[in-house]
Structure formats: C-alpha cells, structure tokens
Scaffold this motif. Sequence first.
Motif, mmCIF file in Angstrom:
data_model
loop_
_atom_site.group_PDB
_atom_site.id
_atom_site.type_symbol
_atom_site.label_atom_id
_atom_site.label_comp_id
_atom_site.label_asym_id
_atom_site.label_seq_id
_atom_site.Cartn_x
_atom_site.Cartn_y
_atom_site.Cartn_z
ATOM 1 N N GLY A 119 1.229 -1.471 -0.038
ATOM 2 C CA GLY A 119 0.028 0.262 0.320
ATOM 3 C C GLY A 119 1.149 1.595 0.274
ATOM 4 O O GLY A 119 1.205 1.871 -1.080
ATOM 5 N N ASP A 120 0.726 2.206 0.963
ATOM 6 C CA ASP A 120 1.440 3.706 1.030
ATOM 7 C C ASP A 120 2.833 3.229 2.160
ATOM 8 O O ASP A 120 3.645 3.882 2.033
ATOM 9 C CB ASP A 120 0.412 4.253 1.465
ATOM 10 C CG ASP A 120 -0.696 4.502 0.678
ATOM 11 O OD1 ASP A 120 -0.549 4.540 -0.510
ATOM 12 O OD2 ASP A 120 -1.713 4.771 1.525
ATOM 13 N N HIS A 121 3.551 2.111 2.292
ATOM 14 C CA HIS A 121 3.551 1.546 3.253
ATOM 15 C C HIS A 121 5.127 1.414 2.984
ATOM 16 O O HIS A 121 5.219 -0.114 2.620
ATOM 17 C CB HIS A 121 3.100 0.689 4.932
ATOM 18 C CG HIS A 121 2.147 1.942 5.450
ATOM 19 N ND1 HIS A 121 2.409 3.001 5.952
ATOM 20 C CD2 HIS A 121 0.190 1.808 5.408
ATOM 21 C CE1 HIS A 121 1.109 3.710 6.089
ATOM 22 N NE2 HIS A 121 0.362 2.531 6.378
ATOM 23 N N LEU A 122 6.323 1.279 4.002
ATOM 24 C CA LEU A 122 6.981 0.453 3.209
ATOM 25 C C LEU A 122 8.055 0.343 4.831
ATOM 26 O O LEU A 122 8.058 1.387 5.594
ATOM 27 C CB LEU A 122 8.687 1.344 2.754
ATOM 28 C CG LEU A 122 10.448 0.859 2.353
ATOM 29 C CD1 LEU A 122 10.589 -0.404 1.360
ATOM 30 C CD2 LEU A 122 11.025 2.253 1.544
ATOM 31 N N TYR A 149 8.040 3.663 7.190
ATOM 32 C CA TYR A 149 7.495 4.726 6.581
ATOM 33 C C TYR A 149 6.216 4.972 5.884
ATOM 34 O O TYR A 149 6.493 4.122 4.785
ATOM 35 C CB TYR A 149 9.193 5.046 5.141
ATOM 36 C CG TYR A 149 10.337 5.118 5.734
ATOM 37 C CD1 TYR A 149 11.189 6.268 6.387
ATOM 38 C CD2 TYR A 149 11.992 3.803 6.014
ATOM 39 C CE1 TYR A 149 11.769 6.362 6.750
ATOM 40 C CE2 TYR A 149 12.142 4.274 6.649
ATOM 41 C CZ TYR A 149 12.904 5.303 6.961
ATOM 42 O OH TYR A 149 14.319 5.539 7.682
ATOM 43 N N THR A 150 5.990 6.652 5.593
ATOM 44 C CA THR A 150 4.341 6.592 4.398
ATOM 45 C C THR A 150 5.618 6.557 3.172
ATOM 46 O O THR A 150 5.307 7.989 3.064
ATOM 47 C CB THR A 150 4.071 7.445 5.322
ATOM 48 O OG1 THR A 150 3.136 6.776 5.647
ATOM 49 C CG2 THR A 150 2.753 7.526 3.792
ATOM 50 N N HIS A 151 6.154 6.142 1.950
ATOM 51 C CA HIS A 151 6.712 6.632 1.141
ATOM 52 C C HIS A 151 5.744 6.938 -0.157
ATOM 53 O O HIS A 151 6.551 7.729 -0.885
ATOM 54 C CB HIS A 151 7.236 4.908 0.360
ATOM 55 C CG HIS A 151 5.975 4.116 -0.325
ATOM 56 N ND1 HIS A 151 5.638 4.254 -1.720
ATOM 57 C CD2 HIS A 151 5.857 2.949 0.416
ATOM 58 C CE1 HIS A 151 5.271 3.433 -2.406
ATOM 59 N NE2 HIS A 151 4.502 2.599 -0.588
ATOM 60 N N THR A 152 4.641 6.983 -0.110
ATOM 61 C CA THR A 152 3.595 7.640 -0.516
ATOM 62 C C THR A 152 3.313 9.419 -0.650
ATOM 63 O O THR A 152 2.797 10.351 -1.110
ATOM 64 C CB THR A 152 2.100 7.056 -1.404
ATOM 65 O OG1 THR A 152 1.733 7.053 0.101
ATOM 66 C CG2 THR A 152 2.693 6.150 -2.014
ATOM 67 N N GLN A 153 4.134 10.100 0.845
ATOM 68 C CA GLN A 153 3.516 10.799 1.253
ATOM 69 C C GLN A 153 5.677 11.315 1.443
ATOM 70 O O GLN A 153 5.620 12.416 1.721
ATOM 71 C CB GLN A 153 2.877 11.258 2.887
ATOM 72 C CG GLN A 153 1.897 10.415 2.241
ATOM 73 C CD GLN A 153 1.220 10.557 3.109
ATOM 74 O OE1 GLN A 153 1.058 11.219 4.760
ATOM 75 N NE2 GLN A 153 -0.476 9.511 3.465
ATOM 76 N N ALA A 154 6.374 11.041 0.716
ATOM 77 C CA ALA A 154 7.489 11.383 1.270
ATOM 78 C C ALA A 154 8.787 11.628 0.055
ATOM 79 O O ALA A 154 9.004 10.843 -0.256
ATOM 80 C CB ALA A 154 8.185 11.117 2.127
ATOM 81 N N ALA A 155 8.346 12.707 -0.851
ATOM 82 C CA ALA A 155 8.689 12.097 -2.125
ATOM 83 C C ALA A 155 10.285 12.849 -2.583
ATOM 84 O O ALA A 155 10.989 12.408 -2.705
ATOM 85 C CB ALA A 155 7.964 12.848 -3.175
ATOM 86 N N ALA A 156 10.212 13.636 -1.544
ATOM 87 C CA ALA A 156 11.370 14.267 -1.439
ATOM 88 C C ALA A 156 12.667 13.165 -0.705
ATOM 89 O O ALA A 156 14.016 12.979 -1.238
ATOM 90 C CB ALA A 156 11.411 15.532 -0.610
ATOM 91 N N TRP A 157 11.768 12.242 0.431
ATOM 92 C CA TRP A 157 12.632 11.497 1.314
ATOM 93 C C TRP A 157 12.998 10.213 0.244
ATOM 94 O O TRP A 157 14.229 9.701 -0.354
ATOM 95 C CB TRP A 157 11.774 10.831 1.844
ATOM 96 C CG TRP A 157 12.947 10.200 2.897
ATOM 97 C CD1 TRP A 157 13.388 9.705 4.000
ATOM 98 C CD2 TRP A 157 12.439 8.094 2.581
ATOM 99 N NE1 TRP A 157 13.938 8.504 4.302
ATOM 100 C CE2 TRP A 157 13.015 7.785 3.453
ATOM 101 C CE3 TRP A 157 11.609 7.451 1.858
ATOM 102 C CZ2 TRP A 157 13.328 6.088 3.833
ATOM 103 C CZ3 TRP A 157 11.905 6.705 1.700
ATOM 104 C CH2 TRP A 157 12.581 5.275 2.485
ATOM 105 N N ALA A 158 11.929 9.867 -0.916
ATOM 106 C CA ALA A 158 12.272 8.763 -1.801
ATOM 107 C C ALA A 158 13.422 9.675 -3.013
ATOM 108 O O ALA A 158 14.222 8.348 -3.460
ATOM 109 C CB ALA A 158 11.012 8.538 -2.469
#
Length: 248
Positions: free
Chosen positions: A133-136, A160-169
Amino acid sequence: MSDGGASDDAGQEFGQRVELTQRIREILGAYTDDVSILKELLQNADDAGADTVAFCLDKRRFGTHSLVDEQMAGFQGPALLSFNNSVFTEGDLASIQRVGDSGKQKAREKAGKFGIGFNSVYHVTDLPSLITGDHLAFFDPHAAFVPAKSGGGRATGRLYTHTQAAAWASAHSDQLAPYRSAFGCKPGTRFEGTLFRLPLRTVEQASSSRLAPRSITPDSILGLFDGFRREAPHILLFLRHVRRVTLY
C-alpha cells in the motif's frame, strides 16, 4: 499530595524485558525445515485473502550511495522476494510487530498471520523489509542497521509512508531500487499488493548474527524452491484463497 520537591529524574529504568534476538532464535528452533519460510509466507498471504503469490530469487546487486543509513549497505545484494496481491491493513501492520503473537486467540480464521510464523524469515536474513500500500517497513532485531527516528541511535525497525515523502524517496533512490519494477512496484506510488524482500545473509553477517549463524547463498534458495515444489501438491490443498503460486 506533595512530593516534597523531589525530582522525577530520581531512580532509573526498571522492568522485565525480552531480548529480541534471543526470542526470535527460540522461535527459529521450531522451524527446522527451510521450506517452512515459503509455507508461512504463503499461508499469511492466503489468510489475507490473496489469490496470487510469487517467490523470486533476485540475484541483482544495487547501489549503496543513497541509503537510509550506511550500515544498510550490506543488504543491497541478492535477496528472496515474496509477492502477493493483498494489501496490509492497519491491523496487519500492528500484528506483524508482535513477536510470538499469532493472533490465534482472537481469530482462528487468521491463524498464524504475521505472528510466530513470520519470524521464520530470519532463517535467511537479518534485515527483512516489506512494501505494501502506502507503507515501506524495515525490521532490524539487532537494532544495528536501521536508524532511530530521533536521537541518533538505532531502532528495531522503521515504518515509512513512501507515498507521502517524495523528497525522501528521491534522496534515497538506492535504498528503493530493489523494489522498483518488482511485480509492478513503483515506490512513491501506492502499491496494490505486498512485497517482502529478504536479503540473503552473507558470510560476514552470519559471523556476527545473533539470529542464525548461517550464510545463505542463491543456491540455498534454489534448493528451497526444489523442496517447495515437492511439497506443493499437499500444501495447496489447505489454502482457501490462493489459486496461483509462481517461482522465479
């Protein structure tokens, strides 16, 4: 009632604790059959309502420059991947964190789901992870590789909520590379499925592992696949939802 001005800083931390690696090592003793890793992941997927499951030996090696932490560099090599087409619920995310709690007392229809059985993955890895889903999420029983959220220490895991952290990704592209394109996964975009990644324990990692002092090679995984194929006709008889299992 007055405390007479006594400070709350008095005293020290106290209470019973469980040494996580020791508890997992005890659980692994109940899973002497390596094929149990695949059987448990398959059963968990079936419990979650998945109808498609796949296991893949990924022999690729990935970059180590843009990672969550430099200590995770040793886990960018070959891995066992496990995919199913169900998505974790919030309850699943809570359940998979409970060591030794299979949830059987509450729901027999979800027996074994992410409880004791999930820990069988530590036969082959010290740092399992999953994207759903939205999680890693990363699991680190040694608290040696995954950075804590604050304080500069280590944690036994991180979500991590990878779908809400574009800069982090973007800043950790090497860390996300092993998941990218695997079974249609695109980190940063919601993944309609669940993908476990189990980096194979290297000789160096085995020498210091408090979980299982045994290195795992790609040939070890191919042998595991052979064993699964022999047992598959019996295993599949007891599944309620899974209709397709593929080995790559």
